[in-house]
Structures are given as C-alpha cells and as structure tokens.
Scaffold this active site. Structure first.
Site, PDB file in Angstrom:
ATOM      1  N   HIS A  54       0.799  -1.232   0.000  1.00  0.00           N
ATOM      2  CA  HIS A  54       0.000   0.000   0.000  1.00  0.00           C
ATOM      3  C   HIS A  54       0.826   1.275   0.000  1.00  0.00           C
ATOM      4  O   HIS A  54       0.256   2.364   0.071  1.00  0.00           O
ATOM      5  CB  HIS A  54      -0.911   0.059   1.234  1.00  0.00           C
ATOM      6  CG  HIS A  54      -1.984  -0.974   1.257  1.00  0.00           C
ATOM      7  ND1 HIS A  54      -3.254  -0.752   0.777  1.00  0.00           N
ATOM      8  CD2 HIS A  54      -1.978  -2.247   1.701  1.00  0.00           C
ATOM      9  CE1 HIS A  54      -3.988  -1.835   0.933  1.00  0.00           C
ATOM     10  NE2 HIS A  54      -3.236  -2.764   1.495  1.00  0.00           N
ATOM     11  N   ARG A  84      -5.876  11.907   6.797  1.00  0.00           N
ATOM     12  CA  ARG A  84      -4.815  12.022   7.792  1.00  0.00           C
ATOM     13  C   ARG A  84      -3.867  13.158   7.424  1.00  0.00           C
ATOM     14  O   ARG A  84      -3.618  13.411   6.246  1.00  0.00           O
ATOM     15  CB  ARG A  84      -4.049  10.696   7.893  1.00  0.00           C
ATOM     16  CG  ARG A  84      -4.839   9.628   8.616  1.00  0.00           C
ATOM     17  CD  ARG A  84      -5.121  10.038  10.048  1.00  0.00           C
ATOM     18  NE  ARG A  84      -3.916  10.000  10.825  1.00  0.00           N
ATOM     19  CZ  ARG A  84      -3.633   9.047  11.720  1.00  0.00           C
ATOM     20  NH1 ARG A  84      -4.501   8.076  11.952  1.00  0.00           N
ATOM     21  NH2 ARG A  84      -2.506   9.074  12.385  1.00  0.00           N
ATOM     22  N   LYS A  99       0.846  14.444   1.901  1.00  0.00           N
ATOM     23  CA  LYS A  99      -0.496  14.783   1.419  1.00  0.00           C
ATOM     24  C   LYS A  99      -0.658  16.296   1.222  1.00  0.00           C
ATOM     25  O   LYS A  99      -1.641  16.759   0.656  1.00  0.00           O
ATOM     26  CB  LYS A  99      -1.554  14.255   2.389  1.00  0.00           C
ATOM     27  CG  LYS A  99      -1.589  12.729   2.495  1.00  0.00           C
ATOM     28  CD  LYS A  99      -2.627  12.266   3.507  1.00  0.00           C
ATOM     29  CE  LYS A  99      -2.562  10.782   3.819  1.00  0.00           C
ATOM     30  NZ  LYS A  99      -3.223   9.940   2.799  1.00  0.00           N
ATOM     31  N   THR A 146      -8.535   6.823  -1.662  1.00  0.00           N
ATOM     32  CA  THR A 146      -9.869   6.277  -1.929  1.00  0.00           C
ATOM     33  C   THR A 146     -10.936   7.333  -1.684  1.00  0.00           C
ATOM     34  O   THR A 146     -12.035   7.240  -2.214  1.00  0.00           O
ATOM     35  CB  THR A 146     -10.149   5.038  -1.048  1.00  0.00           C
ATOM     36  OG1 THR A 146      -9.684   5.304   0.274  1.00  0.00           O
ATOM     37  CG2 THR A 146      -9.440   3.811  -1.587  1.00  0.00           C
TER      38      THR A 146
HETATM   39  O1  73E Z   1      -2.896   5.773  -0.678  1.00  0.00           O
HETATM   40  C1  73E Z   1      -3.421   5.089   0.436  1.00  0.00           C
HETATM   41  C2  73E Z   1      -4.271   3.930  -0.056  1.00  0.00           C
HETATM   42  O2  73E Z   1      -5.410   4.402  -0.742  1.00  0.00           O
HETATM   43  C3  73E Z   1      -2.278   4.561   1.299  1.00  0.00           C
HETATM   44  O3  73E Z   1      -1.524   5.632   1.808  1.00  0.00           O
HETATM   45  C4  73E Z   1      -2.845   3.745   2.447  1.00  0.00           C
HETATM   46  O4  73E Z   1      -3.610   2.661   1.892  1.00  0.00           O
HETATM   47  C5  73E Z   1      -4.733   3.086   1.128  1.00  0.00           C
HETATM   48  C6  73E Z   1      -5.492   1.858   0.687  1.00  0.00           C
HETATM   49  O5  73E Z   1      -4.783   1.147  -0.259  1.00  0.00           O
HETATM   50  C7  73E Z   1      -1.778   3.217   3.330  1.00  0.00           C
HETATM   51  N1  73E Z   1      -1.818   3.154   4.676  1.00  0.00           N
HETATM   52  C8  73E Z   1      -0.671   2.607   5.064  1.00  0.00           C
HETATM   53  N2  73E Z   1       0.067   2.347   4.010  1.00  0.00           N
HETATM   54  N3  73E Z   1      -0.616   2.738   2.913  1.00  0.00           N
HETATM   55  C9  73E Z   1      -0.274   2.320   6.436  1.00  0.00           C
HETATM   56  C10 73E Z   1       1.033   1.964   6.719  1.00  0.00           C
HETATM   57  C11 73E Z   1       1.397   1.690   8.025  1.00  0.00           C
HETATM   58  C12 73E Z   1       0.473   1.771   9.038  1.00  0.00           C
HETATM   59  C13 73E Z   1      -0.839   2.126   8.759  1.00  0.00           C
HETATM   60  C14 73E Z   1      -1.208   2.400   7.461  1.00  0.00           C
END
Ligand code: 73E
Length: 837
Positions: free
Chosen positions: A374, A568, A573, A678
C-alpha cells in the site's frame, strides 16, 4: 444442513426455529422486548440512546440468524474460502448499514416513529467502530462489504482493540488526543469464550532427533497469552450472505490471576501478569504510513497472526483433506506487511508441528498467500530488528534465515556471482543491528504481489521491488486498483442523491453494478433532473454548514464554494500547500479595492484529519490552519469571501456527512507518494469535483471521467527525483508567491512565527522534499480555474453529473472480483433466503 440434526430432535428444533421480525409490528415488538428485558429499562425512561441499543439488538438478532445459515452453508459446501488479514478495520457505524443491507430501513423508520423516535437521531447515537487509521483500514471495511454482497465465502481477521484511533479535540488551535474507549456497549460483537488459542512468546528452541533420525526443532515458549475470539457479523447488500469478521482479544492464559502468586500474597505481580497479557490488544497504534518498530506492535502482530492461522488450520483439518490441498481450500490475503509473520508461522506449523518436509511445506505456503503493498514511502516500509525477533520469536527467526537461505540460493543459480544483487534482495539487511525486511519476506512467501492503483503498481515494479521482478518474472506482480462500496458511500451517505439516481437509471441496480451509473448521461440535459441534483448538493451543504456552526462557531454561506481536504495529516499529502494557498487568497483579497473584492467568488476552505500523536510537523500544520482561521474568519473586510475551518475528529461517520457536501476536494499529494487514495473516489461519486496531482488513483479517475472534469496540476512522478536532487545540489529559490505567504507568517499575522518556523524551513532550508514550492504556482493557477468554472453553474453541474456517470469502475465490487479471479481463485456461493423473506 438440516440432516445434521439427529432425527429424534429434528422436529422440535425445526418447529422452534427463530426467524427474526417480519414486519413493522414484529420490529416494534422486538425493540420493546429489548428495552424491557435486555436493557432492563422501562418504557417511560427510554431515551434515544436506549432506542438505539434496542433497535441495534433487534437487527443484530436478524443478522446472527443469517450469519448462522451462511456459516453452515459454507461449511457444508466445503468450498474455498478467503481470509483477509488486516491489523485495521475502520468500520464506522453498523446500524444504518445493517438496515440498508437487509432492506428494512423504511420499516425501521416507521416503527421507530410509532415508538416516538426519529430514525436519524437514533442512528446518530452509535459510536464509530474506529479500529483503523485511514485509507488502509477503511479499504478493509469496504472489502468486507463487497465480499459479503458478492456472496464470497470470506472471513476477516483482526485485533479487538479496547481503544481505537484516539478522539481528536482542538483546544486553542492545537490537537489534543483523548482515548477512544468504545466497548462500553457494543451490540455488534459476539464473544466466543469457547474459541480460544494460547499463544507463546519468548523462550527457546530445543533440537532433538526423532525415531527416523530426523532433526526436530521444538519451541519451548516462555510466556503464554490467551486469544479469545469476538465475532462481528458482516451483512451483504440485498443477499442473505452474512460473513464473519473475527477479532482477537488478549487475556492472561492462566485465568484471572496466577493463583500461586495470589495465594502467597504477591497480589501485585499476579495482577501485573494479567495486565501485561491484556495490553497486547489494548490499543491501536495511531500511525498512518509510518513504522516505529515497537516491541508491543510486534507482539500484536504475532498474537493476531498465530491465533488466526491456528483457527484457519483447525477449520481445514476438520475437512480431513491432505495438506497438499490446503491452497485449494484456503487463500490468505496480507493487507500490507503487518501480517507477514503468518508466512513464517504456517511454515512452522507444517514442518515443526505437522512433520512435513521443508519443500512440500513451502510449496503450500507460497500457494496460499497473496500480499498487497500500500505504500512506497520509505518510512512506512516495515523492518524488524533481528535481536528483537530472536528474543520474542526465536524459532521464527531460524525459519526466516532458512527461507532467506533457500531464496538466495535460487537467486545465485539464476544470476551466478551477482553479489550486489544478493545483498540487495536479502530478507536480512546487513545493518547494525541487522533488520528483517518484511516486504521482501512477504514477496518471497506469496504467489502474487499487488499494488493498489496503476501508477503505484508500476512504481513498485520499477523501483522498490524491481530486483524481484527480475528474479520471479513480471507475472508475480499485478495491479488491483482500489474501490469503495457504493452502499455506504452513496446510498447511506447521500440517500437523496441515491434515490434521484435510482429514479433516472431504472431502480437501485447501480448499487450492485455501479457501471449502470452511465445511464445518467442520457439525462444530462433534463432541466428538472439538473435542478434536483443542484438542490441536493445545496441541502447537503446546508447540513454541513449547520455542523460547522455548532462545532466551531463559524458561520459559513452555503452558496459559497466548499473546498474540502479531509484525510490524515501528513507532509506528503500536503495540507501545508493548501493552507499556504488559503493565506495567499487572503492576501490577494486584502490587496483588492472593495469594488474589486465584491466580484470575487466566496469560498469556504474546510480541513479535517488527525495527526499521529508523535508527528510534530503534522501538528504544526493543524495549528497553522486554526490560526489562519482565527484571523480570516474575523476579518470584516473579508466576510463571506473566505472562511477557513478545521473540523475536529474526522472519522467515518463525519466523512459520510462531509463528503456529500463538497464542491471541490483536494487530493494534492506529491506525485508518486499517494499509492491510491480512496476518498478521491468517494467525493466524485457524490457529485463533487476534484483538484489533484497526477498521483495514485487520480490518474485512473481522470481516464474514466475525462480531463475536462478534473483540475489537475503539478509536476509528474517521473520529475520528482530530479527536482529533489536539484534542491539539494542546485540553487533552490522559493516560488515568489509562496515567499509572500512566508513573509506574512513571519510578520506574525497568524500568531507567533516561531510556531510555524518548522513548516517554512522544511521548504526553504531543508530541500523541500515534498515539492511544495515547485508545485505552488501551478496550484494557484489551477485554483483560479476552479473559481472560474464554478461561476458557470450550468457547466459545473454538467461536469458533476458526467463524472458520477463515469465512476462505475471504482466500486469495491469490481476490485474484489479482480482479487477473486486473479489472486484467490474463489467462487461465490449463494445462500438461500430464509423462510421469513
Ligand atoms: O494511498 C493510500 C491507499 O489508498 C495509502 O496511503 C494507504 O492505503 C490506502 C489503501 O490502499 C496506506 N496506509 C498505510 N500504508 N498505505 C499504512 C502503513 C502503516 C500503518 C498504517 C497504514
């Protein structure tokens, strides 16, 4: 299924089978019964909170009956299941969703009215289930909704945190964190005190030889903690399928106290043991896109993964199949690297406990797991120190070393003598201390690795995981663009728009096939339709304006352009760019003559989002937004032309109110940093336009809705690296318009300049890693285009309708079908409607 009840008792069981309520009368009877018995309240002191509880219990009873039927049917059919392992499930409220998914909201509305309640007020009583930080956790929740709605046999596995994400209060412009104790009354969970797993930690590994002369490793754990299952029913939309979300709670394995210690008078240490066990599932780590490497977090991960795998293996063993069939029965999806230890744990179960040979076991493991990445942010890529794993999970460390050894041997065979490659792809980073690269372990242990939007999947293939593409070939890496559930994010959040769409597309089919939205384009010139569309947006804005008034005291004009950035708070961002832009707008307005000013378009700049408690820069950004608001909102020269508000405690239920009220929303991350996003999809689906960078899913949204309907700006992902390099090694000058903004902040217009010195120096002195200055001119110019476009309301409404019509691709149903076909190889299983429907 019925045949499984023994013949002599079958008739009695079937005669008394529960069926839940059938009509309004039945619903009211259930509500009153729960008020009087379950809640032990009299009808004379039933307030909204009690009405919520009773109504929730009535629906819960219904769900659990369908849950039972679904589980029986799935077990009986013996088909392949998918298990979605996620440390976060950001579910939000459940009642409204349950009523809509079982199709009985109208009935409940009428029933509650008979009993003297407004359904909207009752729904508002519910506390959000906030077991997640942001997009990753909310994605998991949307996926559960789609899995059930599409009738896939699927379970979610997570942790039952006692405290979810903290509640945010804004005090004197600063974020203050308040614990979120949410379990006081939670009608949606079923404790399964009989479903427990004892989990080991620490200890050591003992080697011995078995009868055949084979070496056996036995892990003798030092500490045992008990995992207790809590089940949450997940209803599908317009289907009886009700899947399960199993959340594990930790408690001391030896019962309430260690009685030996207790009897010998050592009360404190016996209580301490109990508390230490309960600490594991006590609190969600509040970091989004950041890895902190804390021991307790590792304990959470292993505790949850080991309990889930034990449960999955136990269920598989009941089928009495041979081990090699495991991947035909079980698919496990890893939501980021957080559950990566599951790979090691399954290998341990198969070799140490079940006696399989290494290769046979490894073949099963790698065919079972899929891994979703992600993020590419380096600070978010998980690494665990070898000494920490050695201490907590000594046997797992050995297995990781063996996995790495065999993996590096295959690399050496394929690329003989390439020592740099071996070092680069090793699961063990040769640092001081050595670190385990969890993403590499996840790749090596899975059969598919996917990114969450096209750009992101391309980036992982060409940057952070490029060596693995060479080693495993390109087919192991794939893309599944994220999606959102239209049930919550359109039907529930924006009921009037949902009904309008239904009236123009021939019913509610779009809720299960979102591509049906394209029928809206046929009505684009229908005057009455366009009027109703605009009226709905205005009504949603009026509702948000009222919320802004009661929570911040600021009066905003619902006719103004509502510009929203809620997510967040993170430097990547770029909320800082947004607020710098707002300051620039303020200065521009101030410099105008009153006559010129009158011609300007009024705008409300709305922010919301939590900062991780330890993220100092993010907190500074929140403080600046509030400080700017305090000045701008009270400037009589400015009036309605600009308002800046920060909405406290952004969460799922607030999102459901805010998103439908947006005219333009901001998705302005530095190109190449936001994997998908999203909320961009949610805003467009609710008839708002977006201003954004060429990043994440913005790119695919643009492709679907066309460039005419989105405001794109800024540098592209492929330019970022060079720009960063030039900041550090070239001559870097701050954009002149941004420099004016900095001057104003430094003059003290928004309070003590020291408070914001970090944000300015990040751009001016520390290389402007997120390219705020590079993108600022383009950002301002594009905001100008937004103003211009909004002046032409007819055009604007056309853009909004066209965009909604073209959003069908972004349903999480499409996304889940792709996972099912490309990664999990599972089929839907329909459940018959019960007798009551
Ligand atoms: O871009 C988003 C994405 O839409 C991304 O930043 C987020 O996941 C969403 C769903 O795919 C995300 N969160 C984390 N990594 N990517 C994350 C990493 C460590 C701890 C908690 C969340």
């Amino acid at each position: 299924v019925e045949a499984s009840i023994p013949e002599p008792q079958r008739e009695a069981w079937l005669r008394h089978q529960c069926s839940g309520f059938k009509d309004k009368d039945g619903f009211e009877r259930e509500v009153v019964r729960h008020v009087e018995t379950t809640l032990a309240r009299s009808l004379y002191n039933c307030d909204e909170s009690a009405a919520y509880s009773a109504c929730a219990l009535a629906f819960r009873d219904r769900l659990i009956l369908e849950w039972n039927r679904t589980q029986q049917r799935q077990t009986f059919a013996d088909s392949k299941r998918v298990y979605y392992l996620s440390l976060e499930f950001l579910m939000g409220r459940a009642l409204d969703n349950a009523m809509l998914n079982v199709g009985q909201k109208d009935l409940a509305k009428a029933g509650l009215a008979d009993l003297g309640f407004r359904i909207e007020d009752v729904i508002q009583q519910e506390h959000d289930a906030a077991l997640g930080n942001g997009g990753l956790g909310r994605l998991a929740a949307c996926f559960l909704d789609s899995l059930a709605s599409l009738n896939y046999p699927a379970w979610g596995y997570g942790l039952r945190y006692r405290y979810g994400i903290f509640k945010q209060e804004i005090i004197d412009g600063y974020q203050v964190e308040v614990p979120d104790y949410w379990l006081d009354f939670n009608p949606w969970e079923f404790p399964r005190h009989d479903v427990t797993v004892d989990i080991q930690f620490y200890g050591n590994v003992v080697k011995s030889t078995d009868g055949s002369g084979k070496t056996v490793c036995t892990w003798e754990g030092g500490e045992t903690v008990r995992a207790v299952a809590y089940d949450v029913p997940i209803p599908g939309y317009d289907t009886p399928t009700t899947n399960n979300l199993r959340l594990w709670s930790s408690k001391a394995a030896s019962g309430e106290f260690d009685f030996q210690k207790f009897n010998s008078g050592d009360y404190e240490s016996s209580v301490a043991d109990q508390q230490r066990a309960e600490t594991i599932s006590a609190v969600l780590y509040p970091n989004d896109n950041l890895d902190r490497g804390k021991e307790l977090r590792l304990k959470q991960q292993y505790f949850w993964v080991a309990a889930s795998l034990y449960d999955i293996v136990r269920r598989f063993k009941k089928t009495r199949r041979s081990w090699k069939e495991f991947p035909d029965q079980v698919a496990i999806q890893l939501n980021d690297t957080h559950p990566t230890l599951a790979i090691v744990e399954l290998q341990r179960i198969l070799t140490d406990l079940e006696g399989l040979e290494w290769d046979e076991a490894w073949n099963i493991v790698t065919h079972t797991f899929g891994y979703t990445n992600h993020t590419v942010l380096p600070e978010a890529l998980e690494k665990w120190s070898v000494p920490l794993i050695q201490h907590l999970l000594p046997r797992h460390l050995q297995i990781i070393y063996d996995i790495n050894l065999f993996f590096l041997q295959t690399v050496e065979r394929k690329f003989p003598g390439d020592r740099d490659l071996l070092r680069d792809v090793s699961i063990i980073e040769e640092s001081q201390p050595k670190m385990i690269r969890m993403a590499y372990l996840a790749i090596v242990g899975s059969h598919k690795v996917n990114g969450v939007a096209e750009l992101h999947s391309d980036l992982i293939r060409t940057t952070i995981f490029k060596d693995f593409v060479r080693i495993f070939g390109p087919d192991k890496f794939t893309n599944v663009t994220n999606g959102i559930t239209p049930r919550r994010w359109l039907h529930q959040a924006n009921p009037r728009l949902s009904e309008l769409i239904a009236s123009k597309t021939g019913g509610h089919e779009f809720l299960t096939d979102l591509t049906v939205l394209n029928k809206l384009e046929l009505h684009i010139n229908d005057k009455a339709f366009r009027k109703e569309w605009a009226d709905i947006k205005l009504a949603n804005k009026v509702r948000l304006a009222a919320h802004i008034k009661t929570t911040t005291g600021v009066t905003v004009n619902p006719a103004a352009l509502f510009d929203v950035q809620v997510k967040r708070i993170h430097e990547y961002k770029r909320q800082q760019m947004n607020i710098f832009g707002a300051i620039h707008r303020y200065l521009t307005l101030k410099a105008m003559s009153p006559k010129e000013r009158k011609k300007q378009l009024p705008r409300v700049s709305i922010f919301g989002g939590k900062a991780a408690p330890g993220y100092w820069m993010a907190k500074q950004i929140i403080h600046l937004i509030n400080s700017v608001g305090a000045v701008v909102n009270n400037d009589p020269e400015i009036g309605d032309l600009l308002k800046v508000v920060f909405l406290e405690d952004y969460n799922v239920s607030k999102a459901e109110m805010i998103i439908p009220a947006s005219d333009i929303s901001e998705h302005i991350s530095t190109a190449g940093t936001e994997a998908s996003g999203t909320s961009n999809m949610k805003f467009v689906l609710n008839g708002g336009l977006i201003i954004g960078t060429c990043d994440g899913a913005n790119i695919e949204i643009t492709r679907e809705i066309s460039e005419q309907n989105i405001f794109l700006f800024g540098h592209l992902a492929e330019e970022v690296e060079e720009l960063r390099h030039s900041h550090v090694y070239g001559t870097h000058t701050v954009d002149p318009e941004l420099a004016k903004v900095f001057d104003e902040i430094e003059k003290g217009t928004f309070g003590s300049p020291q408070d914001f010195a970090g944000m300015i120096s990040a751009v001016r002195e520390h290389g402007d890693y997120y390219l705020v200055s590079d993108d600022f001119a383009s950002y301002l110019e594009t905001q100008g285009l937004v103003d211009e476009a909004y002046r032409n309301q007819e055009e604007w409404v056309s853009k909004c309708i066209t965009s909604v019509a073209r959003m069908g691709f972004f349903s999480s149903d499409r996304c889940i079908n792709e996972y099912a076909e490309e990664i999990w190889n599972i089929e839907p299983l329909r459940i018959d409607r019960g007798s009551e429907a």
